[in-house]
Motif scaffolding. Structure first.
Motif, PDB file in Angstrom:
ATOM      1  N   THR A 157      -1.127  -4.940  -0.966  1.00  0.00           N
ATOM      2  CA  THR A 157      -1.494  -3.670  -0.328  1.00  0.00           C
ATOM      3  C   THR A 157      -2.997  -3.630  -0.084  1.00  0.00           C
ATOM      4  OG1 THR A 157      -1.854  -2.504  -2.413  1.00  0.00           O
ATOM      5  CG2 THR A 157       0.397  -2.458  -1.530  1.00  0.00           C
ATOM      6  N   GLN A 182      -0.326   2.475  -0.486  1.00  0.00           N
ATOM      7  CA  GLN A 182       0.892   2.646   0.320  1.00  0.00           C
ATOM      8  C   GLN A 182       0.768   1.962   1.686  1.00  0.00           C
ATOM      9  OE1 GLN A 182       3.647   4.176  -1.236  1.00  0.00           O
ATOM     10  NE2 GLN A 182       2.184   3.832  -2.895  1.00  0.00           N
ATOM     11  N   GLU A 212       3.711  10.402  -0.388  1.00  0.00           N
ATOM     12  CA  GLU A 212       2.274  10.122  -0.277  1.00  0.00           C
ATOM     13  C   GLU A 212       1.528  11.363   0.206  1.00  0.00           C
ATOM     14  OE1 GLU A 212       1.251   6.762   2.206  1.00  0.00           O
ATOM     15  OE2 GLU A 212      -0.823   7.441   2.361  1.00  0.00           O
ATOM     16  N   CYS A 217       1.754   5.446  -6.359  1.00  0.00           N
ATOM     17  CA  CYS A 217       1.653   6.668  -5.555  1.00  0.00           C
ATOM     18  C   CYS A 217       1.658   7.894  -6.459  1.00  0.00           C
ATOM     19  CB  CYS A 217       2.793   6.737  -4.525  1.00  0.00           C
ATOM     20  SG  CYS A 217       2.455   7.916  -3.210  1.00  0.00           S
ATOM     21  N   PRO A 254       1.877   8.685   6.626  1.00  0.00           N
ATOM     22  CA  PRO A 254       2.316   8.607   5.234  1.00  0.00           C
ATOM     23  C   PRO A 254       3.737   9.135   5.044  1.00  0.00           C
ATOM     24  CG  PRO A 254       0.657  10.337   5.509  1.00  0.00           C
ATOM     25  CD  PRO A 254       0.798   9.648   6.837  1.00  0.00           C
TER      26      PRO A 254
END
Ligand code: FES
Length: 106
Positions: A23, A87, A68, A44, A64
């Protein structure tokens, strides 16, 4: 691999290679980019990996998920380009991605 550029609030620039499947948060931590704390480790659940996605990358990065979005409420100085970097999954599509790290987290 995808090149990702992080710019800190005091204008330091970090240009690093992100591994596909990792990520944007993990890439920042691995490369010691300052200002991304990631207290929850990418679950998250903390909002301390907040970044601003460069406007021209918003479409590719996408919006998102609702979970999120809820967490973003806890982030500092949220803007329309805000995302939680844990994310955002690195993919070849994101080669060249630019994000800005906020002045502080949480
Ligand atoms: Fe905690 Fe991203 S690392 S929300």
């Amino acid at each position: 691999m995808a090149k990702i550029t992080y710019t800190t609030h005091d204008d330091q620039t970090f240009e690093v290679e992100g591994e596909e499947g990792s990520t944007v948060m993990e890439t920042a931590i691995k490369n010691a980019v300052p200002g991304i704390e990631a207290e929850c480790g990418g679950a998250c659940a903390c909002a301390t990996c907040h970044v601003y996605v460069a406007q021209e990358w918003m479409d590719k990065v996408g919006a998102p998920e609702p979970m999120e979005e809820d967490m973003l409420d806890f982030a500092y100085d949220v803007r329309p380009t805000s995302r939680l970097s844990c994310q955002i999954r690195v993919s070849p599509d994101l080669d060249g991605l630019k994000v800005e790290v906020p002045e502080r987290q949480g």
